[in-house]
Scaffold this motif. Sequence first.
Motif, mmCIF file in Angstrom:
data_model
loop_
_atom_site.group_PDB
_atom_site.id
_atom_site.type_symbol
_atom_site.label_atom_id
_atom_site.label_comp_id
_atom_site.label_asym_id
_atom_site.label_seq_id
_atom_site.Cartn_x
_atom_site.Cartn_y
_atom_site.Cartn_z
ATOM 1 N N ASN A 285 0.765 -1.333 0.100
ATOM 2 C CA ASN A 285 -0.157 -0.110 0.008
ATOM 3 C C ASN A 285 0.739 1.234 -0.101
ATOM 4 N N GLY A 286 1.979 1.097 -0.775
ATOM 5 C CA GLY A 286 2.770 2.314 -0.854
ATOM 6 C C GLY A 286 3.794 2.654 0.236
ATOM 7 N N THR A 287 3.953 2.055 1.249
ATOM 8 C CA THR A 287 4.807 1.926 2.296
ATOM 9 C C THR A 287 5.351 0.710 2.728
ATOM 10 N N PHE A 288 6.470 0.979 3.693
ATOM 11 C CA PHE A 288 7.315 -0.078 4.224
ATOM 12 C C PHE A 288 7.893 0.467 5.572
ATOM 13 N N GLU A 289 7.556 -0.096 6.744
ATOM 14 C CA GLU A 289 8.273 0.525 7.958
ATOM 15 C C GLU A 289 8.685 -0.794 8.904
ATOM 16 N N ALA A 290 9.831 -0.609 9.426
ATOM 17 C CA ALA A 290 10.171 -1.674 10.298
ATOM 18 C C ALA A 290 11.121 -0.777 11.561
ATOM 19 N N THR A 291 10.802 -1.329 12.730
ATOM 20 C CA THR A 291 11.557 -1.241 13.673
ATOM 21 C C THR A 291 12.444 -2.028 14.445
ATOM 22 N N LEU A 292 13.838 -2.087 14.586
ATOM 23 C CA LEU A 292 14.715 -2.949 15.146
ATOM 24 C C LEU A 292 15.421 -2.458 16.396
ATOM 25 N N PRO A 293 15.766 -3.522 17.437
ATOM 26 C CA PRO A 293 16.517 -3.093 18.547
ATOM 27 C C PRO A 293 17.698 -2.414 18.078
ATOM 28 N N LEU A 294 17.990 -1.553 18.961
ATOM 29 C CA LEU A 294 19.628 -0.850 18.725
ATOM 30 C C LEU A 294 20.365 -1.715 19.559
ATOM 31 N N LYS A 295 21.433 -1.923 18.723
ATOM 32 C CA LYS A 295 22.487 -2.843 19.328
ATOM 33 C C LYS A 295 23.631 -1.943 19.579
ATOM 34 N N ASP A 296 24.386 -1.858 20.855
ATOM 35 C CA ASP A 296 25.421 -1.005 20.988
ATOM 36 C C ASP A 296 26.652 -1.366 20.318
ATOM 37 N N ASP A 297 26.628 -2.261 19.946
ATOM 38 C CA ASP A 297 27.953 -2.603 19.016
ATOM 39 C C ASP A 297 27.743 -2.734 17.385
ATOM 40 N N ALA A 298 26.649 -2.418 16.913
ATOM 41 C CA ALA A 298 26.356 -1.863 15.484
ATOM 42 C C ALA A 298 27.060 -1.083 15.011
ATOM 43 N N LEU A 299 27.626 -1.227 13.835
ATOM 44 C CA LEU A 299 28.387 -0.186 13.172
ATOM 45 C C LEU A 299 27.460 0.548 12.168
ATOM 46 N N TYR A 300 26.398 0.059 11.482
ATOM 47 C CA TYR A 300 25.483 0.833 10.978
ATOM 48 C C TYR A 300 24.331 0.199 10.952
ATOM 49 N N PHE A 301 22.958 0.946 10.370
ATOM 50 C CA PHE A 301 21.856 0.500 10.121
ATOM 51 C C PHE A 301 21.404 1.011 8.974
ATOM 52 N N HIS A 302 20.598 0.262 8.024
ATOM 53 C CA HIS A 302 20.276 0.782 6.553
ATOM 54 C C HIS A 302 19.046 0.019 6.190
ATOM 55 N N VAL A 303 18.671 0.779 4.996
ATOM 56 C CA VAL A 303 17.533 0.314 4.407
ATOM 57 C C VAL A 303 17.673 0.519 2.990
ATOM 58 N N MET A 304 17.336 -0.483 1.945
ATOM 59 C CA MET A 304 17.798 -0.215 0.650
ATOM 60 C C MET A 304 16.538 -0.885 -0.377
ATOM 61 N N ALA A 305 16.192 -0.232 -1.223
ATOM 62 C CA ALA A 305 15.297 -0.905 -2.296
ATOM 63 C C ALA A 305 15.399 -0.552 -3.506
ATOM 64 N N GLN A 306 15.278 -1.654 -4.412
ATOM 65 C CA GLN A 306 15.614 -1.529 -5.983
ATOM 66 C C GLN A 306 14.390 -1.392 -6.584
ATOM 67 N N LEU A 307 14.061 -0.305 -7.212
ATOM 68 C CA LEU A 307 12.661 -0.321 -8.265
ATOM 69 C C LEU A 307 12.937 -1.584 -9.337
ATOM 70 N N GLN A 308 11.698 -1.890 -9.609
ATOM 71 C CA GLN A 308 11.661 -3.038 -10.765
ATOM 72 C C GLN A 308 11.041 -2.415 -12.157
ATOM 73 N N GLY A 309 11.703 -1.288 -12.768
ATOM 74 C CA GLY A 309 11.402 -0.978 -13.998
ATOM 75 C C GLY A 309 10.703 0.512 -14.029
ATOM 76 N N SER A 310 9.977 0.968 -12.786
ATOM 77 C CA SER A 310 9.230 2.071 -12.840
ATOM 78 C C SER A 310 9.021 2.318 -11.269
#
Length: 93
Positions: A30-55
């Motif tokens: 429905n036009g959205t994506f949302e997620a919540t993850l626990p904050l890990k003290d030793d994490a180097l980064y948090f990311h989100v990536m999405a690739q379009l599929q033609g348009s």
Amino acid sequence: MWGSAPAGALGPLDITYGSDSDTREGAFKNGTFEATLPLKDDALYFHVMAQLQGSGDINCSVTVAGHTKKAHASGGYNICDAQVSSGLLGGWN
């Protein structure tokens, strides 16, 4: 993540998210994506990536401890990629 991204010949919008030690797959509904993850003290980064599929036209963002990074992708097979990294002296940027 929000915007419009119709399924292309290769399927729906391809979403991955997580941290340097935990990568997950997301679903765009429905036009959205949302997620919540626990904050890990030793994490180097948090990311989100999405690739379009033609348009489509999408925005993505990641927020960690009040620090937000945003990105945008439009058309073709372009990629929206946002990442918040831990600082060398602590904190997030």
